[in-house]
Write a protein that holds these residues in place. Structure first.
Motif: not given
Lengths: 95, 481
Positions: B106, B108, B111, B113-115, B314
């Motif tokens: 995963d 960060a 923006d 968000s987590i991908k 985050t």
């Protein structure tokens, strides 16, 4: 699938083997004989049999991560055709 | 036309072993040429490889950290190609049964968000030597010290959709291998390098376009720039009616362009086959379970803990967990001052800019975490203001001692005695009687700026030592009288 002369020429080039015309001919014939044998083996039913990576029923022994080699550069380089500043020299290669 | 990009990365992480993957030669960087090249590394006839157990352990640690499948057996294969820095004429690598199978990581994004990025596989292989093309009377010089150095090649799924994501992923892998202590991550010395597979396709198309591979990119900045350049080149090529050829390209940072290296078609004919010199490698299940217990807290876990325990964003949490050293530093500061927000601001602000300016790593910081934490305590208990703290910080960086010593020596203790502040304010107001009159007859919306003037005068008169909040309050009272 049979190998053509041009396949063998290409393989010889990839392996940097300098085969002459006669050798290319004989290599093509003997490699094709190997392929014929492989083709014959294709007839065997191998369903459910895992591919064999090594015929020995054993696994690889591992070595502790400890330095055991020392510097013998001078001895090794005495065998080399050309060296300079500790480097082995080879015909120029440009990538 | 709208285009979308598909990127996959192949990262070569040099494993931080003492010795090579198949021989007992040292892997120390920077030794005299060929002094760390043994008979095995030179591919002398009759020598046989013996696998380094530490390389196996490190690969397994990586596999566990990315939640990957680690099979009971993995197999080494020969990748055949001819190049003088590869003495055997083949690279011992892994093809069909790599040590680490499908996993994921995963990351960060900017923006917040987590991908989740898929990791196709990671396999063990040996590095090649180095060719030096300077003039040796028309010859090429070969240094085989690096030949046989263990590499873990980490292959991502083609799931990255722009250069920034690719960099975020590469950084996340870089962080991870250093957390695990399996790679020093030194990109300048080539311990961590990246091949970028890039293709473009019309938006909405499901099949992949033809890809090119940018080889051996050795900095995050160059990863971003080379990918962006390559995307642009491919789109222009296709829009002009051309076709992308599958090939290997090299990035030239000086010209900011990629150029073709060699036709992949022929070079790609590697004729892999299982290496008869090496038996299948068995990974006992109890060894894996034992390794799992040795995993440190991983970057993702640390980031999540920082978010939950300290209420950090985050982004802040991922910056502070980017390296183990950084995270440890932050945690020491936070523990001393008991204020996560203040600790975050100082570590990411003043400290980071100091380290950047001096080009230092956090482990070389001239201000220790204990000293920074101690100084933040003095902000919290009102001994010094934030402004004075910057002076104290600079003095600590210059090695003048800890915060308390500097505050004492330089007489920087904040004045919080309201009597003293009032007396000082009376003097300031008396010296600026005209402005006081103007202030009193002005309407509310003009007063803000004028009030700032008095605060500035007061702070100057106190040499910055008066408690700013008290100055504000008392000044307001006096002016409104």
């Amino acid at each position: 699938m049979a190998l053509e002369r041009c396949d063998v020429e290409k393989l010889a080039h990839l392996a940097r083997l300098g085969l002459n015309d006669a050798q290319i001919g004989s290599s093509t014939a003997s490699l094709n004989a190997v392929l014929d044998m492989i083709n014959a083996m294709q007839a065997v039913n191998t369903d459910g049999i895992a591919p064999l990576a090594n015929p020995l029923e054993a696994s690889q022994r591992l070595r502790p991560d400890t330095v055991t080699e020392s510097n013998h550069r001078d001895d090794y380089q005495a065998l080399a055709p050309a060296v300079e500043n500790g480097l082995y020299l080879v015909p120029k290669v440009i990538d | 036309m709208q285009w979308e990009t598909v990127i996959g990365l192949e990262i070569h992480a040099q494993l931080a072993t003492n010795t090579k993957i198949f021989s007992g030669s040292s892997t120390t960087f920077g030794a005299e040429p060929n002094t760390q090249a043994s008979l095995i590394d030179l591919a002398m006839p009759g020598t046989l490889p013996v696998l380094n157990e530490e390389a196996v352990r490190m690969a397994c640690m990586f596999g566990l950290a990315v939640d990957a499948h680690i099979a009971e057996h993995n197999i080494f294969a020969r990748k055949n190609y001819f190049y003088p820095d590869l003495p055997k004429g083949y690279q011992t690598s892994q093809m069909d049964d790599p040590i680490v199978g499908l996993g994921h990581l995963d990351i960060a994004l900017e923006d917040g968000s987590i991908k989740r990025v898929g990791i196709t596989r990671a396999h063990l292989e040996e590095d090649a030597g180095k060719s030096l093309h300077e003039d040796f009377s028309g010859m090429t010089g070969i240094d085989l010290n690096r030949a046989g150095t263990p590499l873990l090649e980490i292959v991502s799924e083609p799931e990255l959709s722009n250069a920034k994501e690719a960099v975020a992923y590469a950084k996340a892998i870089h962080t991870l291998v250093r957390y695990l202590n399996i790679c020093d991550g030194n990109m300048a010395e080539g311990s961590f390098r990246c091949d970028c597979n890039v293709s473009v396709r019309p938006k909405g198309q499901t099949t992949l376009g033809t890809r090119t591979e940018i080889k051996n990119v050795n900095s995050f900045r160059f990863i971003e720039r080379s990918i962006n350049h390559e995307i642009q080149r491919q789109i222009e090529l296709i829009e002009d009616g051309g076709k992308v050829t599958q090939e290997t390209r090299l990035y030239d940072p000086n010209k900011d362009e990629t150029r073709s290296m060699r036709s992949k078609e022929e070079a790609n004919d590697y004729r892999y086959f299982p290496c008869p010199d090496l038996l299948p490698v068995h990974i006992p299940r109890d060894m894996l379970e034992n390794l799992r217990t040795q995993l440190p807290e991983l970057p993702t876990q640390k980031r999540e803990r920082f978010e939950a325990a300290f209420g950090l964003s985050t982004y802040d949490a991922s910056v502070l967990s980017a390296s183990r050293e950084m995270a440890d530093y932050f945690e020491v500061v936070e523990k001393i001052c008991q204020d996560a927000k203040l600790a975050t601001n100082w570590v990411m602000g003043e400290l980071s800019s100091l380290l950047n300016k001096e080009n230092l790593d956090i482990s070389q910081s001239p201000v220790s975490a204990e000293h920074l934490g101690g100084m933040l305590l003095r902000i919290k208990d009102n001994t010094i203001s934030g402004k004075i703290a910057k002076m104290v910080f600079e003095a600590m960086a210059a090695g003048e001692g800890d915060a308390d010593q500097i505050i004492e020596q330089r007489g920087l203790k904040q004045v919080t005695d309201s009597g003293a502040i009032e007396a000082m304010l009376d003097e300031v107001l008396a010296a600026n009687a005209e402005q006081v009159e103007q202030y009193r007859v002005s309407d509310e919306n003009k007063r803000g700026k004028m009030f700032g003037f008095f605060v500035g005068q007061a702070m100057r008169a106190s040499k910055g030592k008066a408690n700013p909040q008290q100055v504000n309050e008392l000044l307001k009272q006096k002016l409104d009288q």
